[in-house]
Scaffold this active site. Sequence first.
Site, PDB file in Angstrom:
ATOM      1  N   HIS A   1      -8.277  -1.125  -1.079  1.00 30.01           N
ATOM      2  CA  HIS A   1      -7.242  -2.162  -1.205  1.00 30.01           C
ATOM      3  C   HIS A   1      -7.975  -3.415  -1.637  1.00 30.01           C
ATOM      4  O   HIS A   1      -8.925  -3.821  -0.976  1.00 30.01           O
ATOM      5  CB  HIS A   1      -6.591  -2.470   0.146  1.00 30.01           C
ATOM      6  CG  HIS A   1      -6.055  -1.286   0.863  1.00 30.01           C
ATOM      7  ND1 HIS A   1      -4.730  -1.148   1.155  1.00 30.01           N
ATOM      8  CD2 HIS A   1      -6.659  -0.185   1.374  1.00 30.01           C
ATOM      9  CE1 HIS A   1      -4.538  -0.025   1.821  1.00 30.01           C
ATOM     10  NE2 HIS A   1      -5.702   0.575   1.973  1.00 30.01           N
TER      11      HIS A   1
ATOM     12  N   CYS B   1       0.796  -1.231   0.000  1.00 32.56           N
ATOM     13  CA  CYS B   1       0.000   0.000   0.000  1.00 32.56           C
ATOM     14  C   CYS B   1       0.829   1.281   0.000  1.00 32.56           C
ATOM     15  O   CYS B   1       0.634   2.126  -0.882  1.00 32.56           O
ATOM     16  CB  CYS B   1      -0.959   0.025   1.184  1.00 32.56           C
ATOM     17  SG  CYS B   1      -1.480  -1.583   1.737  1.00 32.56           S
TER      18      CYS B   1
ATOM     19  N   GLN C   1       1.178 -11.169  -3.404  1.00 38.02           N
ATOM     20  CA  GLN C   1      -0.230 -10.787  -3.486  1.00 38.02           C
ATOM     21  C   GLN C   1      -0.626 -10.399  -4.903  1.00 38.02           C
ATOM     22  O   GLN C   1       0.163  -9.842  -5.644  1.00 38.02           O
ATOM     23  CB  GLN C   1      -0.490  -9.573  -2.586  1.00 38.02           C
ATOM     24  CG  GLN C   1      -0.786  -9.927  -1.162  1.00 38.02           C
ATOM     25  CD  GLN C   1      -1.210  -8.694  -0.383  1.00 38.02           C
ATOM     26  OE1 GLN C   1      -0.958  -7.563  -0.777  1.00 38.02           O
ATOM     27  NE2 GLN C   1      -1.851  -8.925   0.746  1.00 38.02           N
TER      28      GLN C   1
ATOM     29  N   HIS D   1      -4.620  -1.176  -5.670  1.00 43.67           N
ATOM     30  CA  HIS D   1      -5.196  -0.069  -4.894  1.00 43.67           C
ATOM     31  C   HIS D   1      -5.961   0.818  -5.844  1.00 43.67           C
ATOM     32  O   HIS D   1      -5.415   1.256  -6.862  1.00 43.67           O
ATOM     33  CB  HIS D   1      -4.096   0.695  -4.166  1.00 43.67           C
ATOM     34  CG  HIS D   1      -3.456  -0.137  -3.111  1.00 43.67           C
ATOM     35  ND1 HIS D   1      -2.360  -0.922  -3.354  1.00 43.67           N
ATOM     36  CD2 HIS D   1      -3.817  -0.371  -1.822  1.00 43.67           C
ATOM     37  CE1 HIS D   1      -2.056  -1.592  -2.254  1.00 43.67           C
ATOM     38  NE2 HIS D   1      -2.914  -1.288  -1.311  1.00 43.67           N
TER      39      HIS D   1
ATOM     40  N   ASP E   1      -2.293  -7.862  -5.807  1.00 44.55           N
ATOM     41  CA  ASP E   1      -2.702  -6.662  -5.074  1.00 44.55           C
ATOM     42  C   ASP E   1      -3.087  -5.517  -6.009  1.00 44.55           C
ATOM     43  O   ASP E   1      -2.567  -5.418  -7.124  1.00 44.55           O
ATOM     44  CB  ASP E   1      -1.532  -6.210  -4.203  1.00 44.55           C
ATOM     45  CG  ASP E   1      -1.997  -5.448  -2.980  1.00 44.55           C
ATOM     46  OD1 ASP E   1      -3.222  -5.322  -2.780  1.00 44.55           O
ATOM     47  OD2 ASP E   1      -1.135  -4.977  -2.215  1.00 44.55           O
TER      48      ASP E   1
ATOM     49  N   LYS F   1     -13.802  -3.813   5.864  1.00 37.74           N
ATOM     50  CA  LYS F   1     -13.285  -4.626   4.772  1.00 37.74           C
ATOM     51  C   LYS F   1     -14.303  -5.656   4.316  1.00 37.74           C
ATOM     52  O   LYS F   1     -15.268  -5.957   5.011  1.00 37.74           O
ATOM     53  CB  LYS F   1     -11.956  -5.284   5.144  1.00 37.74           C
ATOM     54  CG  LYS F   1     -12.002  -6.162   6.376  1.00 37.74           C
ATOM     55  CD  LYS F   1     -10.627  -6.798   6.604  1.00 37.74           C
ATOM     56  CE  LYS F   1     -10.683  -7.750   7.788  1.00 37.74           C
ATOM     57  NZ  LYS F   1      -9.540  -8.638   7.873  1.00 37.74           N
TER      58      LYS F   1
ATOM     59  N   ARG G   1       6.344 -11.233   5.780  1.00 38.48           N
ATOM     60  CA  ARG G   1       5.774 -10.946   7.099  1.00 38.48           C
ATOM     61  C   ARG G   1       6.296 -11.972   8.085  1.00 38.48           C
ATOM     62  O   ARG G   1       6.340 -13.157   7.774  1.00 38.48           O
ATOM     63  CB  ARG G   1       4.247 -10.999   7.053  1.00 38.48           C
ATOM     64  CG  ARG G   1       3.672  -9.926   6.156  1.00 38.48           C
ATOM     65  CD  ARG G   1       2.163  -9.951   6.134  1.00 38.48           C
ATOM     66  NE  ARG G   1       1.685  -8.977   5.156  1.00 38.48           N
ATOM     67  CZ  ARG G   1       0.402  -8.788   4.863  1.00 38.48           C
ATOM     68  NH1 ARG G   1      -0.517  -9.494   5.475  1.00 38.48           N
ATOM     69  NH2 ARG G   1       0.053  -7.894   3.974  1.00 38.48           N
TER      70      ARG G   1
END
Length: 652
Positions: A527, A345, A392, A396, A394, A481, A374
């Site tokens: 996200h 992000c 991910q 945005h 991912d 979310k 992580r």
Amino acid sequence: MNAVLPDGRNLELTPGATAADAARAIGPGLAKAAIGAIANGELYDLLRPLPDGAELRILTEKDPEYAQLFRHTLAHVMAQAVRELYTERGFAPEQVRLAIGPVIENGFYYDIDAPEPIREEDLPLVEEKMRQIVAANLPLKRFVLSREEALRRFEGLDPYKTELIQDLPVGEEISFYQQGDERFGFTDLCRGPHLPSTGRIPPHFKLTSLAGAYWRGDSSRPMLQRIYGIAFRSREELDNYLWQQEEARRRDHRKLGAELDLFTIAEEVGKGLPLWLPRGAFIRRQLENYMYEKEQEHGYQYVYTPHIANARLYYTSGHLPYYAEDMYAPIEIEGEEYYLKPMNCPHHHLIYKARPKSYRDLPLRLCEFGTLYRFELSGTLTGLTRARGFTQNDAHIYCSRRQVTDEFIKVIQLFDEVYRDFGISDYWFRLSLPDFEHNPEKFGVENDNWRDAIAAIRAALEQTGAKYVEGIGEATFYGPKLDVQIRSVLGKEDTIATNQLDFIVPERFGLEFTNERGEKETPVCIHRAIMGSFDRFFAFYLEHTAGDFPLWLSPIQAVIVPISDRHLEYANQVAAEMRKNKLRAEVDSRPERMNAKIRDAELQKIPLVLVLGDKEAEAGAVNVRERHVKEQRTLSVGELIGEMKGRVNSRK
RNA sequence: GCCACCCUAGCUCAACUGGUAGAGCACCCGACUUGUAAUCGGAAGGUUGUCGGUUCAAUUCCGAUGGGUGGCUCCA
């Protein structure tokens, strides 16, 4: 007092009457068959006095509630068995402290604080004692104590029960259930309901595992030992459950990953850091290519960002103070701290910020296959499902507040498209909401931001007609979310992807755009991750298909089996022709018999086996043995290639 | 991270209560040349996860440590 039966009939009862009394009043047959009752919609056992004027339905072993009753009683039977085990080992009964023992799906558990650790090898001993207790057919009794009496009973003996009683709301009845007597029996603080005697428990139960569990689920409190058991009303149900467990083990992505040469985790690299082998990497690349195409179609733009970043970035994002423990320790370089990237992000926010934005640029959809690290707790790591390094899918989406609902609708539609293409239909959304009351330090106070955000997502869910449930207290600190819940072929529910609405971080990063009136405005950020992480999606999909990948995803689409060495040349020609057409075929040229090669191809779950002998070589044909298809077909090489290309293009 | 358990050849597993490690498959070599789920033979492969202790002797018992499994907690 009285009770009203389902047919509307009024049943006169003496005060304090139980469902057992009611059943007896109805008839001797029912009195014998009864195991409990529903009174005013609540499950009662035969031992608890009924409320006056209750709408009453007597239950027998045919009713589904039966399972709840015998599972709960089994928890007590197990507690008695564990106590006996330790008494035999020379401990006093009260040294075995029993915390809580509820009914769960398919069974029950009990959390126990024993004077010395319960070991796995104790489980068969406990189970044997449980069967004895069931065979002894001990009657159950229910009695009620005052708060003081109840507390006195456990004073100085059992801190867990004491705490439970203290936490009961004032005025709540404190009931106990006793099975058997002082000599051979067990009494427990319990709300019920239970069976009237241990002999009514069907013998189809089994202790399955031993685990640690924190007292009251709180990791700062003592860890107890939990024994899990399963219990069913019939042998068939038990066997079916055990078969499902067995099947789940067979389909476990870690097992299939090894068997099909898809991925491995090497101790030398580090735990939670998977290595993708060529075949697994091939499939993953197909997933990536697929998403790349889809996301292009849906107006996403791809970016790249580095794998490490300066600590200051994560201070700005607000992550560092909260999540430092979940990140790999920082690397110090030139007097500055750098972290391995735990989320994409902030990087994407800075890409947004790199150039001034106009309302005409929105919605801006930035997208990346972002590899993250992580520092997950070691005990939580599981294959590709929970790893320390993963990638991910991912994105945005930056948009104005007015655009949020539309963008969420598009995200939901993209989900539907992608999951349909992968033959996954059993999934639904979970709207995760804040809990201002119980967790104000995480969620702050309810304000327009939260209200608008939740309303925008709800509107999107309703307009798309998407299936969804709500989860209170599961939102993130920066917004609500929308998780994607999925059910595996074996019924296990899992979160596969998560989409978050963020109205706080864009502000922290000073993101803005110029609106139609020439004013600066802060965008909202969504996200979103369609496949979640490729790793987790791959693991799920592997278990979903049991490694039986469709043709378009199979790393090897066809194995060519020459019947004898003199057909090798023709086999190589066919393979070359297929490769020319972007089909993936391999010739099995090992000095093995044809049968062995076919067997190996089947075990490797290769979709097509092409057998070539004299007949085929002469005709320029191939004999096609297709996985899960009984009959073999003979096709010309051209026909085969045409058919395969058609299937690949339609992703079948 | 916490609790319980597990770790023997690439894989699946053996080795009576401590007596010094063995099989099948896979890999490699050779023979066989076969019509739809395992051809035969041979060779090779292990400091029994690692370190330490007890013992005349440890794969076996004890301790530590690494990794794994099932849970708990966690999952931005």
